[in-house]
Scaffold this active site. Structure first.
Site, PDB file in Angstrom:
ATOM      1  CG  ASN A  52      -3.611 -11.567  14.888  1.00  0.00           C
ATOM      2  OD1 ASN A  52      -4.145 -10.902  15.842  1.00  0.00           O
ATOM      3  ND2 ASN A  52      -3.612 -11.249  13.720  1.00  0.00           N
ATOM      4  CG  HIS A  54      -1.985  -1.236   0.957  1.00  0.00           C
ATOM      5  ND1 HIS A  54      -2.451  -1.761   2.249  1.00  0.00           N
ATOM      6  CD2 HIS A  54      -2.549  -1.700  -0.082  1.00  0.00           C
ATOM      7  CE1 HIS A  54      -3.330  -2.693   1.905  1.00  0.00           C
ATOM      8  NE2 HIS A  54      -3.327  -2.720   0.549  1.00  0.00           N
TER       9      HIS A  54
END
Ligand SMILES: [Zn+2]
Length: 262
Positions: free
Chosen positions: A227, A132
């Site tokens: 995570n 991105h």
């Protein structure tokens, strides 16, 4: 088994997979940046939760009137300003430094990051693809040339590419903007070589990132999830480190160091 014992066991398994692999790639998402104080987009405290979700026409507006887009960019407010302030203050956390150390040890070949915050570079990582873009760079939308923001003279709006005359915008990928071809090609190339992928702070539900773990798994590679919460990827992972990256990545790197030296 206590959760601490479970984590230690998972770190041991993950370290063995990393050492056994030939080409380890970390796919990094917003979770690691949140640990550095950068607000997420969705969920409690998320920028879009507070300011409303932006429409998907950002890139279209840039294409329609690049001069206006640049003028607005120079006078920002609301969600964008809050994000810019948070980004300017953010510092790499222990998870970023652990990934940089893993690369120096020769045990991590590449980072694919969905984050734009430049924190991997600040922590010392070198082999990075930013899906991105990077908040500190500008990019030509025609030839993908990139420049550090502070080294590109903006004499006229919109600025033009000195290489090809194309339109220049922020390197960060806007809503509705395609992922730059060179970054996407590098990710596909990395996923093809990868035989062990670390999924750090990402739920990878958005394409193209979502496809990379699938590619690795289908070609016989292993997946390690890092995570604190469960994600849609969890059922496909070989090992799950159920903790924040800043907590468990340093443990993983230490164990990899011991195994690699043995
Ligand atoms: Zn150009």
């Amino acid at each position: 088994m206590t959760s601490q014992e479970r984590l230690e066991q998972a770190v041991e398994q993950a370290a063995r997979l990393v050492v056994a692999a030939d080409h380890v790639v970390a796919l990094v998402g917003a979770g690691l940046s949140v640990e550095s104080g950068i607000p997420p987009f969705r969920g409690p405290g998320g920028l879009w939760t507070k300011y409303g979700e932006p429409d998907m026409l950002g890139y279209e507006r840039f294409r329609d009137d690049p001069k206006k887009w640049w003028e607005e960019r120079i006078s920002r407010s609301g969600a964008m300003q809050e994000l810019i302030d948070a980004l300017a203050q953010a510092k790499p956390n222990a998870g970023h430094y652990a990934l940089a150390e893993l690369e120096r040890m020769g045990q991590l070949q590449h980072i694919i990051t969905q984050n734009i915050d430049n924190l991997h570079q600040q922590a010392g990582s070198v082999a990075i693809t930013e899906i991105h873009g990077n908040r500190l760079k500008l990019r030509c939308i025609t030839c993908n040339a990139r420049w550090p923001l502070d080294q590109f003279p903006i004499d006229e709006l919109p600025p033009k590419c000195p290489e090809c005359g194309g339109l220049v915008k922020s390197d960060t990928v806007m809503f509705g903007e395609p992922i730059p071809r060179d970054a996407l090609d590098e990710c596909i190339n990395q996923a093809r070589m990868c035989d062990c992928m670390l999924l750090v702070g990402t739920s990878a539900v958005v394409y193209p990132a979502a496809g990379f773990p699938q590619d690795v798994k289908m070609s016989g590679g292993t997946l390690i999830e890092v995570n604190p919460g469960e994600t849609p990827l969890t059922p496909f992972c070989d090992v799950v480190l159920r903790a924040a990256g800043g907590t468990c990545l340093p443990l993983l790197v230490e164990r990899v160091r011991q195994l690699a030296a043995a």
